[in-house]
Design a protein around this motif. Structure first.
Motif, short mmCIF file in Angstrom:
data_model
loop_
_atom_site.label_atom_id
_atom_site.label_comp_id
_atom_site.label_asym_id
_atom_site.label_seq_id
_atom_site.Cartn_x
_atom_site.Cartn_y
_atom_site.Cartn_z
N UNK A 13 0.84 -1.11 0.03
CA UNK A 13 0.06 0.16 -0.04
C UNK A 13 1.02 1.33 0.12
N UNK A 14 1.67 1.43 -0.96
CA UNK A 14 2.86 2.59 -0.99
C UNK A 14 2.47 3.32 -2.22
N UNK A 15 2.71 4.57 -2.47
CA UNK A 15 2.48 5.12 -3.78
C UNK A 15 3.05 4.65 -5.00
N UNK A 16 2.62 4.68 -6.10
CA UNK A 16 3.05 4.07 -7.14
C UNK A 16 4.37 4.84 -7.45
N UNK A 17 4.85 6.05 -7.27
CA UNK A 17 6.06 6.47 -7.57
C UNK A 17 7.18 5.90 -6.65
N UNK A 18 6.90 5.60 -5.65
CA UNK A 18 7.92 4.89 -4.90
C UNK A 18 8.12 3.41 -5.46
N UNK A 19 7.05 2.83 -5.77
CA UNK A 19 7.37 1.26 -6.44
C UNK A 19 8.21 1.79 -7.91
N UNK A 20 7.84 2.63 -8.64
CA UNK A 20 8.52 2.83 -9.74
C UNK A 20 9.78 3.30 -9.63
N UNK A 21 10.27 4.23 -8.58
CA UNK A 21 11.46 4.76 -8.37
C UNK A 21 12.26 3.43 -7.78
N UNK A 22 11.84 2.63 -7.01
CA UNK A 22 12.39 1.32 -6.65
C UNK A 22 12.95 0.66 -7.92
N UNK A 61 24.97 -6.07 -16.33
CA UNK A 61 25.08 -6.92 -17.66
C UNK A 61 25.93 -6.37 -18.58
N UNK A 62 26.33 -5.19 -18.24
CA UNK A 62 27.57 -4.65 -19.30
C UNK A 62 26.67 -3.84 -20.34
N UNK A 63 25.63 -3.49 -20.32
CA UNK A 63 24.59 -2.52 -21.13
C UNK A 63 24.88 -1.12 -21.27
N UNK A 64 25.40 -0.79 -19.91
CA UNK A 64 25.69 0.78 -19.70
C UNK A 64 24.12 1.40 -19.51
N UNK A 65 24.24 2.69 -19.45
CA UNK A 65 22.90 3.52 -18.93
C UNK A 65 22.17 3.30 -20.57
N UNK A 66 21.16 2.55 -20.45
CA UNK A 66 20.21 2.44 -21.68
C UNK A 66 18.79 3.10 -21.41
N UNK A 67 18.77 4.30 -20.59
CA UNK A 67 17.67 5.04 -20.39
C UNK A 67 16.70 5.30 -21.49
N UNK A 68 17.10 5.18 -22.63
CA UNK A 68 16.52 5.58 -23.76
C UNK A 68 15.59 4.39 -24.18
N UNK A 69 15.88 3.11 -23.63
CA UNK A 69 15.12 1.79 -23.89
C UNK A 69 13.78 2.20 -23.06
N UNK A 70 13.66 2.81 -22.15
CA UNK A 70 12.61 2.92 -21.09
C UNK A 70 11.69 4.11 -21.34
N UNK A 71 11.49 4.94 -22.46
CA UNK A 71 10.83 6.01 -22.78
C UNK A 71 9.39 5.98 -22.39
N UNK A 72 8.84 4.82 -22.38
CA UNK A 72 7.55 4.46 -22.14
C UNK A 72 7.21 4.19 -20.58
N UNK A 73 8.38 4.33 -19.70
CA UNK A 73 8.05 4.06 -18.40
C UNK A 73 7.81 5.41 -17.79
N UNK A 74 7.29 5.34 -16.50
CA UNK A 74 6.85 6.58 -15.64
C UNK A 74 7.96 7.50 -15.24
N UNK A 75 7.73 8.88 -15.08
CA UNK A 75 8.56 9.62 -14.59
C UNK A 75 9.42 9.19 -13.60
N UNK A 76 8.72 8.41 -12.55
CA UNK A 76 9.78 8.06 -11.21
C UNK A 76 10.57 6.91 -11.75
N UNK A 77 10.00 5.99 -12.49
CA UNK A 77 11.13 5.00 -12.97
C UNK A 77 12.25 5.76 -13.95
N UNK A 78 11.83 6.60 -14.78
CA UNK A 78 13.26 6.98 -15.62
C UNK A 78 14.05 8.00 -14.77
N UNK A 79 13.51 8.70 -13.84
CA UNK A 79 14.34 9.41 -12.94
C UNK A 79 15.09 8.70 -12.14
#
Length: 218
Positions: free
Chosen positions: A129-138, A150-168
């Motif tokens: 029962x926590x805020x979705x932003x906390x779940x997505x941030x985790x 996995x040696x992929x580096x920072x592939x943030x561009x692969x998650x453009x459909x994720x939430x603001x919290x997830x991406x941040x």
């Protein structure tokens, strides 16, 4: 009179005060309040602009892009929520105390709390029962650790459909984890021992060490 009320309402709202009251001032403030049409029209105009402001904020808080050519009030809501989120996630002072700025700040603070938990090895699966932003941030931070490991580096561009919290959280965790991965790889090359510490960043460092070892042994 109704048109005048609408103009006055817009002036009050757009003067950097989206939380302005929808109740027109008394007769001593505006003689037009003596006309029953004016306060009613004023209220309708302010409420309509507040609805646009709140809709703009909700658009950002729902992790959706701002549409093209928004109204001034809609854009104000979107920008307030975005700036509030950024201030909350970076633990900075918000630029104003507008209602949707504060809503965004709370969302950002929750995302940061989720990121901090992930950094400390607390999984989102332990939440209840926590805020979705906390779940997505985790989850964002956890995914970053996995990708860096996995040696992929920072592939943030692969998650453009994720939430603001997830991406941040993903980006913050990836930026922090990258040097740990590099240190692990460099440690193997230098003949150091691998770390077996259980915290997430140490695991990233260990992954760097093991991947360098695999590359050497291949």
């Amino acid at each position: 009179i109704a048109a005048l009320a609408a103009i006055d309402a817009k002036d009050a709202f757009d003067d950097a005060n989206p939380d302005t009251s929808d109740v027109a001032g008394g007769i001593s403030v505006n003689p037009n309040n003596n006309n029953t049409v004016y306060p009613t029209a004023y209220k309708l105009a302010v409420d309509a602009m507040k609805a646009k402001y709140n809709a703009g904020a909700q658009q950002y808080l729902s992790s959706q892009a701002e549409p093209a050519n928004p109204t001034k009030e809609y854009d104000m809501g979107y920008q307030d929520a975005q700036n509030g989120f950024n201030s909350g996630f970076t633990d900075a002072t918000p630029q104003n105390n507008h209602s949707q700025t504060l809503a965004g700040q709370t969302a950002g603070q929750n995302a940061l709390a989720g990121y901090t938990d992930a950094r400390n090895g607390v999984a989102s699966s332990t939440y209840s029962n926590v805020d979705s932003n906390k779940v997505d941030g985790n989850n964002g931070a956890t995914q970053a650790y996995a990708d860096i490991s996995a040696g992929k580096g920072n592939i943030l561009a692969s998650y453009t459909n994720a939430s603001n919290a997830f991406q941040a959280a993903y980006n913050k965790a990836a930026v922090e984890a990258n040097p740990y991965y590099a240190n692990g790889a460099n440690g193997y090359v230098s003949g150091d021992s691998n770390t077996n510490a259980p915290d997430p960043l140490s695991k990233v460092q260990s992954a760097g060490y093991l991947n360098a070892q695999k590359g050497h042994d291949a």
